[in-house]
Motif scaffolding. Structure first.
Motif, PDB file in Angstrom:
ATOM      1  N   HIS A 155      -8.847   5.821   7.984  1.00  0.00           N
ATOM      2  CA  HIS A 155      -9.087   5.873   6.537  1.00  0.00           C
ATOM      3  C   HIS A 155      -8.747   4.571   5.810  1.00  0.00           C
ATOM      4  O   HIS A 155      -9.033   4.440   4.625  1.00  0.00           O
ATOM      5  CB  HIS A 155      -8.300   7.030   5.923  1.00  0.00           C
ATOM      6  CG  HIS A 155      -8.624   8.347   6.554  1.00  0.00           C
ATOM      7  ND1 HIS A 155      -9.820   8.991   6.353  1.00  0.00           N
ATOM      8  CD2 HIS A 155      -7.923   9.120   7.425  1.00  0.00           C
ATOM      9  CE1 HIS A 155      -9.837  10.121   7.049  1.00  0.00           C
ATOM     10  NE2 HIS A 155      -8.701  10.213   7.705  1.00  0.00           N
TER      11      HIS A 155
ATOM     12  N   GLN B 178      -2.350   5.093  -4.825  1.00  0.00           N
ATOM     13  CA  GLN B 178      -2.402   6.355  -5.568  1.00  0.00           C
ATOM     14  C   GLN B 178      -3.356   6.290  -6.753  1.00  0.00           C
ATOM     15  O   GLN B 178      -3.958   7.278  -7.130  1.00  0.00           O
ATOM     16  CB  GLN B 178      -1.000   6.730  -6.079  1.00  0.00           C
ATOM     17  CG  GLN B 178      -0.018   7.133  -5.000  1.00  0.00           C
ATOM     18  CD  GLN B 178      -0.248   8.541  -4.485  1.00  0.00           C
ATOM     19  OE1 GLN B 178      -1.324   9.104  -4.653  1.00  0.00           O
ATOM     20  NE2 GLN B 178       0.753   9.113  -3.844  1.00  0.00           N
TER      21      GLN B 178
ATOM     22  N   ARG C   1      -8.667  -4.194  -3.958  1.00  0.00           N
ATOM     23  CA  ARG C   1      -9.890  -4.370  -3.163  1.00  0.00           C
ATOM     24  C   ARG C   1     -10.526  -5.727  -3.454  1.00  0.00           C
ATOM     25  O   ARG C   1     -10.970  -6.429  -2.548  1.00  0.00           O
ATOM     26  CB  ARG C   1     -10.865  -3.236  -3.480  1.00  0.00           C
ATOM     27  CG  ARG C   1     -12.087  -3.172  -2.564  1.00  0.00           C
ATOM     28  CD  ARG C   1     -12.997  -2.008  -2.957  1.00  0.00           C
ATOM     29  NE  ARG C   1     -12.241  -0.781  -3.116  1.00  0.00           N
ATOM     30  CZ  ARG C   1     -12.169  -0.069  -4.247  1.00  0.00           C
ATOM     31  NH1 ARG C   1     -12.826  -0.467  -5.316  1.00  0.00           N
ATOM     32  NH2 ARG C   1     -11.467   1.042  -4.291  1.00  0.00           N
TER      33      ARG C   1
ATOM     34  N   ALA D  78      -4.778   2.365   1.265  1.00  0.00           N
ATOM     35  CA  ALA D  78      -5.029   3.143   0.057  1.00  0.00           C
ATOM     36  C   ALA D  78      -3.862   3.074  -0.911  1.00  0.00           C
ATOM     37  O   ALA D  78      -2.732   2.752  -0.545  1.00  0.00           O
ATOM     38  CB  ALA D  78      -5.330   4.600   0.418  1.00  0.00           C
TER      39      ALA D  78
ATOM     40  N   ARG E 280      -2.739   9.144   4.370  1.00  0.00           N
ATOM     41  CA  ARG E 280      -3.865   8.961   3.463  1.00  0.00           C
ATOM     42  C   ARG E 280      -3.354   9.031   2.029  1.00  0.00           C
ATOM     43  O   ARG E 280      -2.362   9.686   1.736  1.00  0.00           O
ATOM     44  CB  ARG E 280      -4.914  10.054   3.675  1.00  0.00           C
ATOM     45  CG  ARG E 280      -5.561  10.067   5.032  1.00  0.00           C
ATOM     46  CD  ARG E 280      -6.629  11.148   5.129  1.00  0.00           C
ATOM     47  NE  ARG E 280      -7.762  10.881   4.243  1.00  0.00           N
ATOM     48  CZ  ARG E 280      -8.834  11.664   4.158  1.00  0.00           C
ATOM     49  NH1 ARG E 280      -8.902  12.769   4.889  1.00  0.00           N
ATOM     50  NH2 ARG E 280      -9.836  11.365   3.345  1.00  0.00           N
TER      51      ARG E 280
ATOM     52  N   VAL F 259       0.835  -1.211   0.000  1.00  0.00           N
ATOM     53  CA  VAL F 259       0.000   0.000   0.000  1.00  0.00           C
ATOM     54  C   VAL F 259       0.859   1.247   0.000  1.00  0.00           C
ATOM     55  O   VAL F 259       2.033   1.218   0.383  1.00  0.00           O
ATOM     56  CB  VAL F 259      -0.949   0.016   1.220  1.00  0.00           C
ATOM     57  CG1 VAL F 259      -1.856  -1.202   1.212  1.00  0.00           C
ATOM     58  CG2 VAL F 259      -0.178   0.083   2.531  1.00  0.00           C
TER      59      VAL F 259
ATOM     60  N   ALA G 163      -6.805   6.782  -3.442  1.00  0.00           N
ATOM     61  CA  ALA G 163      -7.790   5.743  -3.762  1.00  0.00           C
ATOM     62  C   ALA G 163      -7.873   4.693  -2.655  1.00  0.00           C
ATOM     63  O   ALA G 163      -6.885   4.035  -2.333  1.00  0.00           O
ATOM     64  CB  ALA G 163      -7.430   5.072  -5.082  1.00  0.00           C
ATOM     65  N   ASP G 164      -9.061   4.528  -2.091  1.00  0.00           N
ATOM     66  CA  ASP G 164      -9.269   3.564  -1.016  1.00  0.00           C
ATOM     67  C   ASP G 164      -9.186   2.121  -1.527  1.00  0.00           C
ATOM     68  O   ASP G 164      -9.716   1.796  -2.596  1.00  0.00           O
ATOM     69  CB  ASP G 164     -10.649   3.766  -0.369  1.00  0.00           C
ATOM     70  CG  ASP G 164     -10.741   5.064   0.408  1.00  0.00           C
ATOM     71  OD1 ASP G 164      -9.680   5.621   0.735  1.00  0.00           O
ATOM     72  OD2 ASP G 164     -11.863   5.512   0.671  1.00  0.00           O
ATOM     73  N   ILE G 165      -8.565   1.265  -0.710  1.00  0.00           N
ATOM     74  CA  ILE G 165      -8.531  -0.176  -0.988  1.00  0.00           C
ATOM     75  C   ILE G 165      -9.503  -0.899  -0.065  1.00  0.00           C
ATOM     76  O   ILE G 165     -10.419  -1.579  -0.509  1.00  0.00           O
ATOM     77  CB  ILE G 165      -7.118  -0.754  -0.820  1.00  0.00           C
ATOM     78  CG1 ILE G 165      -6.148  -0.120  -1.814  1.00  0.00           C
ATOM     79  CG2 ILE G 165      -7.143  -2.276  -0.980  1.00  0.00           C
ATOM     80  CD1 ILE G 165      -4.695  -0.486  -1.585  1.00  0.00           C
ATOM     81  N   CYS G 166      -9.304  -0.741   1.244  1.00  0.00           N
ATOM     82  CA  CYS G 166     -10.199  -1.390   2.207  1.00  0.00           C
ATOM     83  C   CYS G 166     -10.084  -0.681   3.548  1.00  0.00           C
ATOM     84  O   CYS G 166      -9.129   0.046   3.803  1.00  0.00           O
ATOM     85  CB  CYS G 166      -9.863  -2.876   2.353  1.00  0.00           C
ATOM     86  SG  CYS G 166      -8.266  -3.216   3.119  1.00  0.00           S
TER      87      CYS G 166
ATOM     88  N   ALA H  36      -6.228   0.344  -7.065  1.00  0.00           N
ATOM     89  CA  ALA H  36      -6.927   0.123  -5.795  1.00  0.00           C
ATOM     90  C   ALA H  36      -8.113  -0.816  -5.969  1.00  0.00           C
ATOM     91  O   ALA H  36      -8.400  -1.642  -5.106  1.00  0.00           O
ATOM     92  CB  ALA H  36      -7.390   1.460  -5.214  1.00  0.00           C
TER      93      ALA H  36
ATOM     94  N   GLU I  10      -6.663   4.765  -8.794  1.00  0.00           N
ATOM     95  CA  GLU I  10      -7.970   4.193  -8.466  1.00  0.00           C
ATOM     96  C   GLU I  10      -8.193   2.828  -9.110  1.00  0.00           C
ATOM     97  O   GLU I  10      -8.831   1.945  -8.513  1.00  0.00           O
ATOM     98  CB  GLU I  10      -9.103   5.154  -8.869  1.00  0.00           C
ATOM     99  CG  GLU I  10      -9.268   5.434 -10.347  1.00  0.00           C
ATOM    100  CD  GLU I  10      -8.313   6.469 -10.901  1.00  0.00           C
ATOM    101  OE1 GLU I  10      -8.453   6.801 -12.100  1.00  0.00           O
ATOM    102  OE2 GLU I  10      -7.410   6.940 -10.160  1.00  0.00           O
TER     103      GLU I  10
END
Length: 259
Positions: free
Chosen positions: A186, A191, A200, A189, A221, A179, A224-227, A196, A193
């Motif tokens: 948060h 960089q 995910r 994540a 932070r 990551v 782009a969120d992963i989980c 990510a 999307e």
């Protein structure tokens, strides 16, 4: 100093400072200003920085070094983390590996584990990282499953709906995530999307999730969120993690292994 080593050093300085002038960079690297000007011009042609009058600035708001220029960063810590992650893997398991420098070290650590030298296959490795597949494919103790997708040159990862199609049809015992950032609030994540999104899906298809990240990435932070942190079973990091951060992760249900 070779050109590759010089470029790597320049990009590291640029990421840290955001801006470099020619004279400053020449002094830091012990080379001539003319050499730095040529380096800046060539790196600008590759869109790895933006040339300015007398210097250079990072390319874009959210800057990401290509994988080949990240390999020397915190290398010792990453190797220790990788060995610890490899010890969490049981022979016969199906393991998902995302792309990244730390997960590449995990693949190398798995390849040198004596218990995994026997059997065919000793492990099934599912990855969307071309460099990891390339390193492990020549080892008969591993069954390598590579997702489809479009190659992302910065990380050598395959992304897009073709990768989704493969991952939606398989299950894994463990997913190991590299990551950019991992924070209690948060979560994990990246960089990019699209990257990510694949990470995910790897998490969703695995019975347990391990984040392999050096301490510089914790409490940060990224775009782009992963989980969520609660979806991660184990964080393997280095001893640079502070006790307060460790306690926050453990309160969230994450087992912290610091090596």
């Amino acid at each position: 100093m070779s050109r590759d080593a010089r470029w790597k050093a320049l990009l590291e300085l640029l990421v840290e400072q955001g801006r470099l002038d020619v004279e400053e960079a020449a002094k830091a690297l012990g080379v001539s200003a003319a050499t730095i000007r040529r380096d800046f011009d060539q790196l600008a042609e590759q869109q790895m920085l933006v040339r300015t009058r007398g210097g250079a600035v990072v390319h874009g708001v959210s800057y990401e070094l290509p994988l080949r220029y990240k390999t020397a960063r915190r290398a010792t810590e990453k190797q220790r983390i990788a060995r610890a992650v490899a010890e969490l893997i049981t022979p016969g398991e199906a393991v998902g590996l995302t792309g990244g420098t730390t997960t590449t070290e995990v693949a190398r650590a798995l390849a040198t584990r004596p218990e995994l030298a026997q059997g065919s296959p000793a492990l099934t490795v599912v990855t969307n990282a071309l460099n990891i597949a390339n390193e492990l494919a020549v080892r008969p103790q591993f069954k390598i499953v590579v997702t489809g997708g479009v190659a992302r040159p910065q990380s050598y990862e395959l992304i897009g709906p073709l990768a989704d199609g493969v991952l939606s049809q398989i299950t894994m015992d463990v997913a190991v995530l590299g990551v950019v950032a991992f924070d209690v609030v948060h979560g994990a994540a990246a960089q990019d999307e699209a990257e990510a999104a694949i990470n995910r899906l790897l998490c969703e298809r695995a019975a347990r999730v391990v984040v392999a990240a050096d301490s510089s990435k914790l409490g940060k932070r990224a775009f782009a969120d992963i989980c969520a942190a609660g979806q991660v079973d184990t964080l393997v990091t280095d001893t640079g993690i502070d006790p307060e951060t460790t306690a926050r992760f453990e309160d969230a249900g994450v087992t912290v292994v610091a090596v």
